[in-house]
Scaffold this motif. Structure first.
Motif, PDB file in Angstrom:
ATOM      1  N   VAL A 195       0.858  -1.184   0.000  1.00  0.00           N
ATOM      2  CA  VAL A 195       0.000   0.000   0.000  1.00  0.00           C
ATOM      3  C   VAL A 195       0.890   1.228   0.000  1.00  0.00           C
ATOM      4  CG1 VAL A 195      -1.993  -1.063   1.099  1.00  0.00           C
ATOM      5  CG2 VAL A 195      -0.155  -0.154   2.522  1.00  0.00           C
ATOM      6  N   ARG A 196       0.398   2.276  -0.632  1.00  0.00           N
ATOM      7  CA  ARG A 196       1.230   3.456  -0.833  1.00  0.00           C
ATOM      8  C   ARG A 196       0.376   4.710  -0.716  1.00  0.00           C
ATOM      9  NH1 ARG A 196       2.598   2.413  -5.635  1.00  0.00           N
ATOM     10  NH2 ARG A 196       4.718   1.611  -5.312  1.00  0.00           N
ATOM     11  N   VAL A 197       0.985   5.779  -0.152  1.00  0.00           N
ATOM     12  CA  VAL A 197       0.366   7.091  -0.172  1.00  0.00           C
ATOM     13  C   VAL A 197       1.395   8.084  -0.696  1.00  0.00           C
ATOM     14  CG1 VAL A 197       1.011   7.604   2.218  1.00  0.00           C
ATOM     15  CG2 VAL A 197      -0.889   8.829   1.178  1.00  0.00           C
ATOM     16  N   GLU A 198       0.942   9.000  -1.548  1.00  0.00           N
ATOM     17  CA  GLU A 198       1.836   9.975  -2.165  1.00  0.00           C
ATOM     18  C   GLU A 198       1.395  11.389  -1.802  1.00  0.00           C
ATOM     19  OE1 GLU A 198       1.877   9.193  -6.322  1.00  0.00           O
ATOM     20  OE2 GLU A 198       3.043   7.327  -6.124  1.00  0.00           O
ATOM     21  N   LEU A 199       2.378  12.302  -1.803  1.00  0.00           N
ATOM     22  CA  LEU A 199       2.123  13.698  -1.452  1.00  0.00           C
ATOM     23  C   LEU A 199       2.693  14.595  -2.530  1.00  0.00           C
ATOM     24  CD1 LEU A 199       1.191  15.764   0.761  1.00  0.00           C
ATOM     25  CD2 LEU A 199       3.537  15.692   1.630  1.00  0.00           C
ATOM     26  N   ASP A 200       1.923  15.598  -2.934  1.00  0.00           N
ATOM     27  CA  ASP A 200       2.376  16.577  -3.927  1.00  0.00           C
ATOM     28  C   ASP A 200       1.854  17.941  -3.499  1.00  0.00           C
ATOM     29  OD1 ASP A 200       3.218  18.020  -6.075  1.00  0.00           O
ATOM     30  OD2 ASP A 200       2.190  16.839  -7.592  1.00  0.00           O
ATOM     31  N   VAL A 201       2.742  18.757  -2.913  1.00  0.00           N
ATOM     32  CA  VAL A 201       2.372  20.076  -2.393  1.00  0.00           C
ATOM     33  C   VAL A 201       2.913  21.144  -3.337  1.00  0.00           C
ATOM     34  CG1 VAL A 201       2.601  21.687  -0.452  1.00  0.00           C
ATOM     35  CG2 VAL A 201       2.403  19.221  -0.027  1.00  0.00           C
ATOM     36  N   ASN A 256      -3.037  13.431   5.631  1.00  0.00           N
ATOM     37  CA  ASN A 256      -3.261  12.065   5.149  1.00  0.00           C
ATOM     38  C   ASN A 256      -1.969  11.254   5.199  1.00  0.00           C
ATOM     39  OD1 ASN A 256      -5.964  12.544   4.657  1.00  0.00           O
ATOM     40  ND2 ASN A 256      -5.652  13.051   2.493  1.00  0.00           N
ATOM     41  N   LEU A 257      -0.857  11.907   4.780  1.00  0.00           N
ATOM     42  CA  LEU A 257       0.435  11.227   4.835  1.00  0.00           C
ATOM     43  C   LEU A 257       0.815  10.920   6.282  1.00  0.00           C
ATOM     44  CD1 LEU A 257       2.958  10.255   3.265  1.00  0.00           C
ATOM     45  CD2 LEU A 257       3.931  12.523   3.647  1.00  0.00           C
ATOM     46  N   ALA A 258       0.584  11.887   7.180  1.00  0.00           N
ATOM     47  CA  ALA A 258       0.908  11.680   8.596  1.00  0.00           C
ATOM     48  C   ALA A 258       0.077  10.543   9.190  1.00  0.00           C
ATOM     49  CB  ALA A 258       0.683  12.973   9.372  1.00  0.00           C
ATOM     50  N   ASP A 259      -1.209  10.505   8.873  1.00  0.00           N
ATOM     51  CA  ASP A 259      -2.068   9.442   9.389  1.00  0.00           C
ATOM     52  C   ASP A 259      -1.602   8.070   8.895  1.00  0.00           C
ATOM     53  OD1 ASP A 259      -3.568  11.339  10.687  1.00  0.00           O
ATOM     54  OD2 ASP A 259      -5.159  11.414   9.161  1.00  0.00           O
ATOM     55  N   PHE A 260      -1.182   8.009   7.639  1.00  0.00           N
ATOM     56  CA  PHE A 260      -0.686   6.748   7.082  1.00  0.00           C
ATOM     57  C   PHE A 260       0.559   6.283   7.824  1.00  0.00           C
ATOM     58  CE2 PHE A 260       1.792   4.196   4.149  1.00  0.00           C
ATOM     59  CZ  PHE A 260       0.848   3.349   3.583  1.00  0.00           C
ATOM     60  N   MET A 261       1.476   7.217   8.115  1.00  0.00           N
ATOM     61  CA  MET A 261       2.704   6.861   8.809  1.00  0.00           C
ATOM     62  C   MET A 261       2.432   6.431  10.251  1.00  0.00           C
ATOM     63  SD  MET A 261       5.449   9.663   7.304  1.00  0.00           S
ATOM     64  CE  MET A 261       6.858   8.777   7.994  1.00  0.00           C
ATOM     65  N   TYR A 269       1.266   2.849  10.064  1.00  0.00           N
ATOM     66  CA  TYR A 269       2.382   1.941   9.816  1.00  0.00           C
ATOM     67  C   TYR A 269       3.630   2.550  10.467  1.00  0.00           C
ATOM     68  CZ  TYR A 269      -0.817  -0.063   6.394  1.00  0.00           C
ATOM     69  OH  TYR A 269      -1.905  -0.647   5.787  1.00  0.00           O
ATOM     70  N   PRO A 270       3.831   2.329  11.763  1.00  0.00           N
ATOM     71  CA  PRO A 270       4.874   3.045  12.523  1.00  0.00           C
ATOM     72  C   PRO A 270       6.302   2.702  12.139  1.00  0.00           C
ATOM     73  CG  PRO A 270       3.811   1.368  13.881  1.00  0.00           C
ATOM     74  CD  PRO A 270       3.005   1.458  12.622  1.00  0.00           C
ATOM     75  N   SER A 271       6.524   1.681  11.322  1.00  0.00           N
ATOM     76  CA  SER A 271       7.894   1.360  10.915  1.00  0.00           C
ATOM     77  C   SER A 271       8.308   2.084   9.636  1.00  0.00           C
ATOM     78  CB  SER A 271       8.041  -0.155  10.703  1.00  0.00           C
ATOM     79  OG  SER A 271       7.196  -0.605   9.645  1.00  0.00           O
ATOM     80  N   THR A 272       7.394   2.851   9.055  1.00  0.00           N
ATOM     81  CA  THR A 272       7.693   3.520   7.790  1.00  0.00           C
ATOM     82  C   THR A 272       8.495   4.796   8.013  1.00  0.00           C
ATOM     83  OG1 THR A 272       5.580   4.676   7.879  1.00  0.00           O
ATOM     84  CG2 THR A 272       5.657   2.614   6.627  1.00  0.00           C
ATOM     85  N   THR A 273       9.221   5.183   6.978  1.00  0.00           N
ATOM     86  CA  THR A 273       9.936   6.469   6.930  1.00  0.00           C
ATOM     87  C   THR A 273       9.678   7.100   5.572  1.00  0.00           C
ATOM     88  OG1 THR A 273      11.969   5.473   6.067  1.00  0.00           O
ATOM     89  CG2 THR A 273      11.760   5.651   8.473  1.00  0.00           C
ATOM     90  N   THR A 274      10.047   8.361   5.435  1.00  0.00           N
ATOM     91  CA  THR A 274       9.857   9.027   4.147  1.00  0.00           C
ATOM     92  C   THR A 274      10.910  10.106   3.958  1.00  0.00           C
ATOM     93  OG1 THR A 274       8.238  10.097   2.680  1.00  0.00           O
ATOM     94  CG2 THR A 274       8.300  10.843   4.975  1.00  0.00           C
ATOM     95  N   GLU A 315       7.422  16.770  -3.010  1.00  0.00           N
ATOM     96  CA  GLU A 315       6.885  15.428  -3.204  1.00  0.00           C
ATOM     97  C   GLU A 315       7.358  14.508  -2.080  1.00  0.00           C
ATOM     98  OE1 GLU A 315       6.644  15.084  -8.047  1.00  0.00           O
ATOM     99  OE2 GLU A 315       8.530  14.566  -7.062  1.00  0.00           O
ATOM    100  N   ALA A 316       6.530  13.524  -1.758  1.00  0.00           N
ATOM    101  CA  ALA A 316       6.907  12.478  -0.806  1.00  0.00           C
ATOM    102  C   ALA A 316       6.011  11.281  -1.057  1.00  0.00           C
ATOM    103  CB  ALA A 316       6.762  12.953   0.632  1.00  0.00           C
ATOM    104  N   GLN A 317       6.497  10.102  -0.709  1.00  0.00           N
ATOM    105  CA  GLN A 317       5.668   8.909  -0.786  1.00  0.00           C
ATOM    106  C   GLN A 317       6.098   7.930   0.307  1.00  0.00           C
ATOM    107  OE1 GLN A 317       6.175   7.163  -4.677  1.00  0.00           O
ATOM    108  NE2 GLN A 317       7.918   5.954  -4.027  1.00  0.00           N
ATOM    109  N   VAL A 318       5.147   7.118   0.745  1.00  0.00           N
ATOM    110  CA  VAL A 318       5.406   6.119   1.778  1.00  0.00           C
ATOM    111  C   VAL A 318       4.772   4.813   1.327  1.00  0.00           C
ATOM    112  CG1 VAL A 318       5.135   5.481   4.204  1.00  0.00           C
ATOM    113  CG2 VAL A 318       5.337   7.893   3.567  1.00  0.00           C
TER     114      VAL A 318
END
Length: 343
Positions: A229-235, A254-259, A262-267, A335-338
């Motif tokens: 599963v993936r979430v992407e950010l474009d500001v 939304n990106l923060a909630d996703f992280m 899934y507490p082991s994720t980084t971005t 941009e960012a993605q997790v």
């Protein structure tokens, strides 16, 4: 050192410096300059006229704004009251503090330091004095590397107690500052192994090892891959701005909630700019944009700072045509993605 040798060295250095391709004006940059001064001698000197000083300097940027500069010049066209020629030389060590940002076209500065002057008439000895110098001026960068400078110094003679003035102009070259960030490596495509004899293990062991019997395999006999599963950010950002706009906060949340889910994720938060303006300035602007989004993620929405990195790529990675306003607006982004394995 004779004047022609001094100027020859400075000119040669200017030419040689043009072969350097590194980003100019930032920390670690070197500036080489040729200059001319008009020294306004104190009346106690008993000179008929003021002096023309010609020389060169070499400076090193300790930080993006602070430069340490060593200069040398020689005195010409000065006569004493008795008609004799005055000859001499100055050696100076000054610190310059620059305003604005590396890459800006105009960078005002203030300076302070000390100089040693040896000057005198033929057949009558020489006078050696130590000066405390303060000054100011501005540098106008025609390109990232070439600039013109104008300024003025007040020189207080520590040994004799008088003050002299020296307006000056110069031209120089700036090279060798911090390099641009390296492009992120492109991951190699994943290998897919097969199970042609349907024995539950991979046949093409050159690409991947045999799968153990107690591991779930897919139709090819390879370990089954969990759903990603993936979430992407474009500001997007306004021109020449690094302030996060209110309409982007929802996407960042939304990106923060996703992280948090899934507490082991980084971005890594990546900042970008359009192509308007000097490359060095755009590099700093992209870093400020990336850091602004990181601050919203960590300070406002509670993602641990250690899980969020920020990096700027300046104008080096456009995704749209910078020749149009619409394209430039798309390129002014962060941009960012997790990614995480689905539960």
């Amino acid at each position: 050192m004779k004047l022609k040798n001094t100027l020859g060295f400075a000119i040669g250095s200017l030419i040689a410096a043009t072969s350097f391709g590194a980003l100019a004006q930032g920390q670690g940059a070197v500036e080489i300059e040729g200059f001319a001064k008009k020294e306004q001698f104190d009346s106690a000197r008993n000179f008929k006229n003021n002096g023309n000083l010609f020389g060169g300097s070499v400076g090193y940027f300790l930080t993006d704004d602070v430069e340490l500069r060593l200069g040398y010049d020689e005195v010409h066209n000065v006569r004493a009251d008795n008609g004799r020629n005055i000859k001499g030389a100055n050696t100076a060590l000054d610190a310059l503090y620059h305003f604005n940002n590396p890459g800006d076209m105009l960078r005002p500065y203030v300076s302070a330091g000390f100089s040693d002057q040896s000057i005198g008439q033929n057949e009558s000895g020489r006078n050696r004095s130590t000066f405390a110098n303060v000054g100011g001026g501005a540098k106008l960068y025609f390109t990232e590397n070439f600039y013109a400078r104008a300024g003025v110094e007040a020189q207080y003679n520590i040994d004799q107690g008088d003050t002299e003035w020296a307006p000056s102009v110069g031209i120089g070259v700036n090279f060798g500052g911090g390099s641009k960030p390296a492009a992120a490596p492109v991951p190699a495509p994943a290998e897919v192994c097969s199970d042609s004899d349907n024995d539950g293990v991979c046949d093409n062991v050159d690409k991947c090892p045999d799968t153990p019997a107690n591991v779930t395999v897919d139709a090819d006999g390879c370990p089954a891959v969990a759903e990603v599963v993936r979430v992407e950010l474009d500001v997007k950002f306004d021109f020449d701005k690094s302030v996060v706009k209110p309409n982007s906060y929802g996407d960042i949340k939304n990106l923060a909630d996703f992280m948090k889910q899934y507490p082991s994720t980084t971005t890594t938060v990546e900042g970008h700019t359009d192509s308007v303006g000097p490359d060095a300035y755009n590099q700093k602007l992209s870093e400020r944009r990336a850091n602004a989004v990181k601050q919203v993620l960590t300070n406002q929405y509670g993602v641990e700072s250690s899980r969020v990195q920020s990096v700027g790529y300046g104008e080096s990675r456009p995704v749209a045509d910078n020749k149009t306003e619409a394209g430039r607006a798309v390129n002014r982004r962060v941009e960012a993605q997790v990614e995480a394995q689905g539960k």
